[in-house]
Each structure stands twice: as C-alpha cells, then as structure tokens.
Design a protein around this motif. Structure first.
Motif, mmCIF file in Angstrom:
data_model
loop_
_atom_site.group_PDB
_atom_site.id
_atom_site.type_symbol
_atom_site.label_atom_id
_atom_site.label_comp_id
_atom_site.label_asym_id
_atom_site.label_seq_id
_atom_site.Cartn_x
_atom_site.Cartn_y
_atom_site.Cartn_z
ATOM 1 N N ALA A 8 4.321 -3.049 -6.732
ATOM 2 C CA ALA A 8 4.864 -3.464 -5.206
ATOM 3 C C ALA A 8 5.920 -4.156 -5.198
ATOM 4 C CB ALA A 8 3.846 -4.531 -4.790
ATOM 5 N N ASN A 11 8.442 -1.157 -5.290
ATOM 6 C CA ASN A 11 8.335 -0.625 -4.018
ATOM 7 C C ASN A 11 9.278 -1.421 -3.174
ATOM 8 O OD1 ASN A 11 6.886 -0.096 -1.142
ATOM 9 N ND2 ASN A 11 6.730 1.788 -2.322
ATOM 10 N N LEU A 12 8.956 -2.560 -3.049
ATOM 11 C CA LEU A 12 9.933 -3.382 -1.885
ATOM 12 C C LEU A 12 11.569 -3.199 -2.339
ATOM 13 C CD1 LEU A 12 7.594 -6.481 -1.664
ATOM 14 C CD2 LEU A 12 8.081 -4.924 0.093
ATOM 15 N N LEU A 73 -1.135 -8.157 -3.545
ATOM 16 C CA LEU A 73 -0.205 -6.903 -3.137
ATOM 17 C C LEU A 73 -0.006 -5.836 -3.866
ATOM 18 C CD1 LEU A 73 1.335 -6.192 -0.307
ATOM 19 C CD2 LEU A 73 3.268 -7.620 -1.562
ATOM 20 N N ASP A 74 -0.270 -4.640 -3.619
ATOM 21 C CA ASP A 74 -0.114 -3.471 -4.505
ATOM 22 C C ASP A 74 0.438 -2.441 -3.691
ATOM 23 O OD1 ASP A 74 -0.142 -2.063 -6.894
ATOM 24 O OD2 ASP A 74 -2.260 -2.313 -7.272
ATOM 25 N N VAL A 75 0.452 -1.085 -4.218
ATOM 26 C CA VAL A 75 0.862 0.239 -3.503
ATOM 27 C C VAL A 75 0.007 1.215 -3.818
ATOM 28 C CG1 VAL A 75 3.302 -0.309 -3.450
ATOM 29 C CG2 VAL A 75 2.096 0.731 -5.478
ATOM 30 N N LEU A 84 2.083 -0.156 0.866
ATOM 31 C CA LEU A 84 1.827 -1.225 0.609
ATOM 32 C C LEU A 84 0.406 -1.841 0.922
ATOM 33 C CD1 LEU A 84 5.360 -3.310 1.240
ATOM 34 C CD2 LEU A 84 4.055 -2.957 -0.887
#
Length: 88
Positions: A8, A11-12, A73-75, A84
C-alpha cells in the motif's frame, strides 16, 4: 492504529509520483461523516504518518487514525488495476 502494508505504501508513492504531486505532498485520509476520502495535502503536527523509502506518503489526523484502529490498508488487484482496500 491503522496498519499499512508495504504494498500500500509503494502504491501511494507511485500515485504521488505519477500525479506530479509537489515535493512534500502526501495523501491524507479525511473522514466526512461515515465516508472516508483521500486528498493531496502536507504533513501537519500531530498527524499519524506512514513512509515509503524515506518519503511521507500517507497522513491522517488523530480522529481518523482512531476510527481506523485495528484495520489494515492494503492493495488488491482488480479489473481497473491495483486499488487500496481497508480490511478488518
């Protein structure tokens, strides 16, 4: 406190880079009633902060942090690409 997976955070970081966000900008979680949304912002005193490769990628104030405590919080991969997700 919210747990944020390495995926996550990565990704952010990619979202910030791809969007051309200014130096020092990060993603902020905002709680509006029952809805959680994202906005581009900067770190403020008292924020919970999450980092990727030495850069702040996610911030939230204490109220949002408390409302997300014990969540992760994950993807996840979807038809639209990585998204997300918040899980219990």
């Amino acid at each position: 406190m919210l747990k944020v997976s390495e995926s996550a955070c990565a990704n952010l970081s990619k979202l910030l880079s791809d969007s051309g966000a200014p130096e020092g900008a990060c993603v902020r979680f905002i709680l509006e009633g029952e809805e959680l949304s994202l906005t581009l912002d900067g770190e403020k005193p008292g924020d919970a902060t999450f980092f990727h490769e030495g850069k702040t990628v996610l911030v939230m104030d204490e109220d949002v942090s408390q409302s997300l405590s014990n969540k992760t919080l994950d993807v996840e991969d979807s038809e639209d690409g990585l998204q997300l997700t918040i899980k219990d």
